[in-house]
Write a protein that holds these residues in place. Structure first.
Motif, mmCIF file in Angstrom:
data_model
loop_
_atom_site.group_PDB
_atom_site.id
_atom_site.type_symbol
_atom_site.label_atom_id
_atom_site.label_comp_id
_atom_site.label_asym_id
_atom_site.label_seq_id
_atom_site.Cartn_x
_atom_site.Cartn_y
_atom_site.Cartn_z
ATOM 1 N N GLY A 74 -2.272 -10.079 18.515
ATOM 2 C CA GLY A 74 -2.754 -9.170 19.319
ATOM 3 C C GLY A 74 -2.635 -7.789 18.685
ATOM 4 N N GLU A 75 -2.507 -7.473 17.729
ATOM 5 C CA GLU A 75 -2.599 -6.078 16.966
ATOM 6 C C GLU A 75 -4.059 -5.539 16.922
ATOM 7 N N GLU A 76 -4.071 -4.403 17.457
ATOM 8 C CA GLU A 76 -5.425 -3.761 17.449
ATOM 9 C C GLU A 76 -5.120 -2.479 16.902
ATOM 10 N N VAL A 77 -6.186 -2.115 16.353
ATOM 11 C CA VAL A 77 -6.066 -0.545 15.363
ATOM 12 C C VAL A 77 -7.763 -0.058 15.681
ATOM 13 N N LEU A 78 -7.649 1.326 16.311
ATOM 14 C CA LEU A 78 -8.750 1.933 16.387
ATOM 15 C C LEU A 78 -9.267 2.527 15.127
ATOM 16 N N ALA A 79 -10.648 2.329 14.790
ATOM 17 C CA ALA A 79 -10.898 2.793 13.440
ATOM 18 C C ALA A 79 -12.479 3.381 13.539
ATOM 19 N N PHE A 80 -12.672 4.293 12.487
ATOM 20 C CA PHE A 80 -14.021 4.982 12.581
ATOM 21 C C PHE A 80 -14.685 4.799 11.192
ATOM 22 N N THR A 81 -15.987 5.050 11.313
ATOM 23 C CA THR A 81 -16.689 4.746 10.324
ATOM 24 C C THR A 81 -17.058 6.390 9.637
ATOM 25 N N ALA A 82 -17.622 6.387 8.533
ATOM 26 C CA ALA A 82 -17.948 8.069 8.087
ATOM 27 C C ALA A 82 -18.650 8.510 9.241
ATOM 28 N N PHE A 83 -19.761 7.999 9.748
ATOM 29 C CA PHE A 83 -20.701 8.499 10.683
ATOM 30 C C PHE A 83 -19.496 9.057 11.716
ATOM 31 N N GLY A 84 -18.595 8.286 12.188
ATOM 32 C CA GLY A 84 -17.772 8.401 13.255
ATOM 33 C C GLY A 84 -16.647 9.791 13.274
ATOM 34 N N ILE A 85 -16.518 9.633 11.802
ATOM 35 C CA ILE A 85 -15.573 11.082 11.492
ATOM 36 C C ILE A 85 -16.243 12.226 11.510
ATOM 37 N N GLU A 86 -17.468 12.027 11.210
ATOM 38 C CA GLU A 86 -18.346 13.531 11.498
ATOM 39 C C GLU A 86 -18.553 13.531 12.918
ATOM 40 N N ASN A 87 -18.904 12.694 13.759
ATOM 41 C CA ASN A 87 -18.784 12.952 15.128
ATOM 42 C C ASN A 87 -17.575 13.572 15.780
ATOM 43 N N LEU A 88 -16.453 12.937 15.243
ATOM 44 C CA LEU A 88 -15.134 13.577 15.752
ATOM 45 C C LEU A 88 -14.919 14.935 15.556
ATOM 46 N N ARG A 89 -15.318 15.361 14.207
ATOM 47 C CA ARG A 89 -15.265 16.635 13.795
ATOM 48 C C ARG A 89 -16.151 17.538 14.787
ATOM 49 N N ASP A 90 -17.325 17.094 15.181
ATOM 50 C CA ASP A 90 -18.204 17.994 16.002
ATOM 51 C C ASP A 90 -17.610 17.958 17.620
ATOM 52 N N LEU A 91 -16.765 16.721 17.939
ATOM 53 C CA LEU A 91 -16.163 16.830 19.392
ATOM 54 C C LEU A 91 -14.899 17.406 19.354
ATOM 55 N N ILE A 92 -14.088 17.221 18.336
ATOM 56 C CA ILE A 92 -12.841 18.037 18.729
ATOM 57 C C ILE A 92 -12.470 19.323 19.223
ATOM 58 N N PRO A 93 -13.551 20.221 18.751
ATOM 59 C CA PRO A 93 -13.461 21.548 19.380
ATOM 60 C C PRO A 93 -13.563 21.549 20.739
ATOM 61 N N LEU A 94 -14.202 20.694 21.377
ATOM 62 C CA LEU A 94 -14.658 20.528 22.848
ATOM 63 C C LEU A 94 -13.509 20.210 23.458
ATOM 64 N N TYR A 95 -12.512 19.559 22.896
ATOM 65 C CA TYR A 95 -11.272 19.104 23.629
ATOM 66 C C TYR A 95 -10.212 19.893 23.126
ATOM 67 N N LYS A 96 -10.267 20.994 22.539
ATOM 68 C CA LYS A 96 -9.468 21.783 22.105
ATOM 69 C C LYS A 96 -9.488 23.214 22.749
ATOM 70 N N LYS A 97 -10.712 23.508 23.558
ATOM 71 C CA LYS A 97 -10.970 24.717 24.190
ATOM 72 C C LYS A 97 -9.761 24.971 25.162
ATOM 73 N N PRO A 98 -9.283 26.145 25.031
ATOM 74 C CA PRO A 98 -8.102 26.438 25.982
ATOM 75 C C PRO A 98 -8.773 26.604 27.408
ATOM 76 N N VAL A 99 -7.688 26.030 28.236
ATOM 77 C CA VAL A 99 -7.857 26.007 29.739
ATOM 78 C C VAL A 99 -7.799 27.314 30.343
ATOM 79 N N PRO A 100 -8.620 28.128 31.102
ATOM 80 C CA PRO A 100 -8.455 29.399 31.562
ATOM 81 C C PRO A 100 -7.212 29.476 32.426
ATOM 82 N N GLY A 101 -6.544 30.481 32.529
ATOM 83 C CA GLY A 101 -5.271 30.520 33.121
ATOM 84 C C GLY A 101 -5.510 31.496 34.260
ATOM 85 N N PRO A 102 -4.397 31.249 35.287
ATOM 86 C CA PRO A 102 -4.668 32.291 36.548
ATOM 87 C C PRO A 102 -4.819 33.672 36.335
#
Length: 73
Positions: A45-73
Motif C-alpha cells: 500500500g505504499e504510495e509516493v507522489l512524484a513529478f516529471t521534469a515538466f511537473g517540476i517546471e509547473n510547480l515552479r510556476d504555481l508555487i508563488p500563487l499558493y504563497k501569496k499573503p492573505v490580506p489582513g483586516p
C-alpha cells in the motif's frame, strides 16, 4: 513530446526547490498527469507522489500563487 525517462519523488523535489512537502502536495492537488504529476504505488500500500521534469517546471510556476499573503483586516 519526449518520453518520460525519470521521475522525482515529492521529498526530492521539495529538497531541490527548497520548499515544504506539504506545500507541494497542496499545489499538486490542482495538477493533472498531463501537468507532470503522478503517483507511484509500491507493495504494502505504499504510495509516493512524484513529478516529471515538466511537473517540476509547473510547480515552479504555481508555487508563488499558493504563497501569496492573505490580506489582513
Amino acid at each position: 513530446m519526449a518520453a518520460i525517462s525519470a521521475v522525482f519523488t515529492i521529498a526530492r523535489v521539495a529538497d531541490m526547490l527548497g520548499e515544504d512537502e506539504d506545500l507541494l502536495h497542496e499545489v499538486s492537488l490542482d495538477m493533472e498527469p498531463e501537468d507532470g504529476v503522478l503517483w507511484i504505488y509500491g507493495i504494502g500500500g505504499e504510495e509516493v507522489l512524484a513529478f516529471t521534469a515538466f511537473g517540476i517546471e509547473n510547480l515552479r510556476d504555481l508555487i508563488p500563487l499558493y504563497k501569496k499573503p492573505v490580506p489582513g483586516p
